[in-house]
Design an enzyme around this catalytic site. Structure first.
Site, short mmCIF file in Angstrom:
data_model
loop_
_atom_site.label_atom_id
_atom_site.label_comp_id
_atom_site.label_asym_id
_atom_site.label_seq_id
_atom_site.Cartn_x
_atom_site.Cartn_y
_atom_site.Cartn_z
N ASP A 199 2.44 0.12 12.30
CA ASP A 199 2.42 -1.15 13.03
C ASP A 199 3.74 -1.93 12.95
O ASP A 199 3.79 -3.09 13.36
CB ASP A 199 1.28 -2.03 12.51
CG ASP A 199 1.39 -2.32 11.01
OD1 ASP A 199 2.19 -1.66 10.33
OD2 ASP A 199 0.65 -3.20 10.53
N ASP A 240 4.86 -4.69 6.24
CA ASP A 240 5.02 -6.08 6.66
C ASP A 240 5.21 -7.03 5.48
O ASP A 240 6.16 -7.83 5.45
CB ASP A 240 3.78 -6.48 7.47
CG ASP A 240 3.90 -7.86 8.07
OD1 ASP A 240 3.80 -8.85 7.31
OD2 ASP A 240 4.08 -7.97 9.30
N ARG A 274 -6.72 -2.39 10.08
CA ARG A 274 -7.27 -3.75 10.11
C ARG A 274 -6.73 -4.54 11.30
O ARG A 274 -7.44 -5.31 11.93
CB ARG A 274 -6.92 -4.47 8.80
CG ARG A 274 -7.58 -5.84 8.67
CD ARG A 274 -7.31 -6.47 7.31
NE ARG A 274 -5.89 -6.69 7.09
CZ ARG A 274 -5.18 -6.13 6.10
NH1 ARG A 274 -5.78 -5.32 5.25
NH2 ARG A 274 -3.90 -6.38 5.95
N THR A 302 4.33 2.75 5.63
CA THR A 302 2.96 2.29 5.83
C THR A 302 2.24 3.26 6.75
O THR A 302 2.81 3.72 7.73
CB THR A 302 2.90 0.88 6.44
OG1 THR A 302 1.56 0.58 6.84
CG2 THR A 302 3.81 0.75 7.64
N ASP A 354 -0.11 2.54 8.72
CA ASP A 354 -0.66 1.86 9.90
C ASP A 354 0.19 2.01 11.16
O ASP A 354 -0.29 1.76 12.26
CB ASP A 354 -0.85 0.37 9.61
CG ASP A 354 -1.95 0.12 8.59
OD1 ASP A 354 -2.92 0.89 8.59
OD2 ASP A 354 -1.83 -0.82 7.79
N ARG A 373 0.88 -5.32 -5.89
CA ARG A 373 1.01 -6.56 -5.13
C ARG A 373 1.32 -7.69 -6.12
O ARG A 373 0.70 -7.77 -7.18
CB ARG A 373 -0.27 -6.84 -4.34
CG ARG A 373 -0.63 -5.69 -3.40
CD ARG A 373 -1.72 -6.07 -2.43
NE ARG A 373 -2.15 -4.90 -1.66
CZ ARG A 373 -1.54 -4.44 -0.57
NH1 ARG A 373 -0.45 -5.05 -0.14
NH2 ARG A 373 -1.99 -3.39 0.07
N GLY A 388 0.82 -1.20 0.00
CA GLY A 388 0.00 0.00 0.00
C GLY A 388 0.85 1.25 0.00
O GLY A 388 1.88 1.32 0.67
#
Length: 324
Positions: free
Chosen positions: A130, A103, A172, A126, A128, A72, A11
């Site tokens: 994370d 990730d 998510r 990213t 996120d 992707r 992403g």
């Protein structure tokens, strides 16, 4: 090492272009040839590899998205696909890679290194936030501010009509965007995947809030255990059973990925890009360059993708205290 390549994968996130720019110009400064791989691992397989000069990355630091494109790649998950990618890199004499992504990007880079031994240093791209091994990821600050701007505007209309708004943000598996935009936006409640959501508590609190507040903002991370914002709204509406209340749902979606990166993201991206090149030259082989406590650190890919990054405890406390 004489030739390296940079690519973006997974992403997109605001600040990726600033990172590409830093990689290219640091490599040139260090006397390296630098190549851009377009469309991530898919482009690596298809041979979409082009040498970059300093002027190739002019006027991109302020742009969202990624000039190298992203995709992707299912084929890269196969041994045959990775062999094609390796052959294309070898044909260009590329000896090291800078992978900008999250990730999935680092999982692929780790496997690729284990099979073919091409050193790869990652940059945490990213929204996120994370990834273990960095306080913040490239694009997170911009995504939070984009969400916050939307929350501020929604609060105006919520107050004007005495409405309860459920606002869904990305996340998510991680609630970092929800927590920071919720705290910054003065949300009455924030729901995240890391903590259990008790809808009965939410309903009870909403009943109490009616005595002092006519409208409420509830921020929901898309991966919350109680469901997405639409599902949660319907459950709460049924439990609250108050026909006088007007419920609305807004899903912010992909607007959080786009837009001009903030200064914080541009600087973080530039630091990580420069450090990734320096890490390759220093012998780092499958690490991510991140920033922890204002210092650049290199974390093995195995830890980046294998360890869970927890939410900040003080943020969790703030969520409870400030919603009173």
């Amino acid at each position: 090492m004489k030739k390296i390549a940079v690519f973006t994968s997974g992403g997109d996130s605001p600040g990726m272009n600033a990172c590409v720019r830093a990689v290219v110009r640091t490599a040139i400064f260090k006397g390296l040839e630098v190549y851009g791989i377009y469309r991530g691992y898919e482009g690596m397989i298809d041979g979409e590899i082009k040498r970059l000069q300093s002027h190739s990355v002019s006027n991109i630091v302020q742009r969202g998205g990624t000039v190298l494109k992203s995709a992707r790649s299912m084929e890269f998950k196969t041994p045959e696909g990775r062999k094609k990618a390796y052959d294309n890199l070898t044909a260009h004499g590329i000896e090291g890679l800078v992978a900008i992504g999250g990730d999935g990007t680092f999982t692929g880079a780790k496997l690729f290194f284990e099979e073919y031994g091409i050193p790869t240093v990652g940059c945490p791209g990213t929204i996120d936030n994370d990834l273990y091994g960095t306080d913040y990821t490239i694009g997170f600050d911009t995504a939070v501010n984009t969400a916050l701007e939307a929350i501020d505007k929604i609060r105006d209309t919520a107050a004007a009509h005495d409405r309860i708004f459920f606002i869904e943000v990305m996340g998510r598996d991680a609630g970092f965007i929800a927590v920071e935009s919720g705290i910054g936006g003065g949300a009455e409640f924030v729901m995240v995947p890391e903590t259990h959501t008790d809808l009965n508590d939410i309903v009870k609190s909403l009943k109490n809030l009616r005595k002092s507040k006519s409208s409420s903002i509830i921020v929901v991370a898309e991966g919350d255990d109680a469901g997405n914002a639409q599902t949660i709204m319907e459950k709460v509406k049924t439990k609250l059973n108050d026909p006088s209340k007007d419920f609305k749902v807004t899903t912010l979606g992909h607007i959080q990925r786009g837009g001009n990166p903030t200064a914080r993201d541009r600087v973080l991206a530039s630091r990580c890009g420069m450090s990734a090149v320096e890490g390759l030259l220093a012998g780092k082989q499958f690490h991510m360059a991140g920033v922890v406590n204002q210092e650049v650190v290199f974390t093995p890919f195995a830890d980046c993708i294998g360890k869970t990054k927890p939410l900040i405890e003080d943020h969790l406390k703030l969520m409870k205290i400030l919603s009173i």
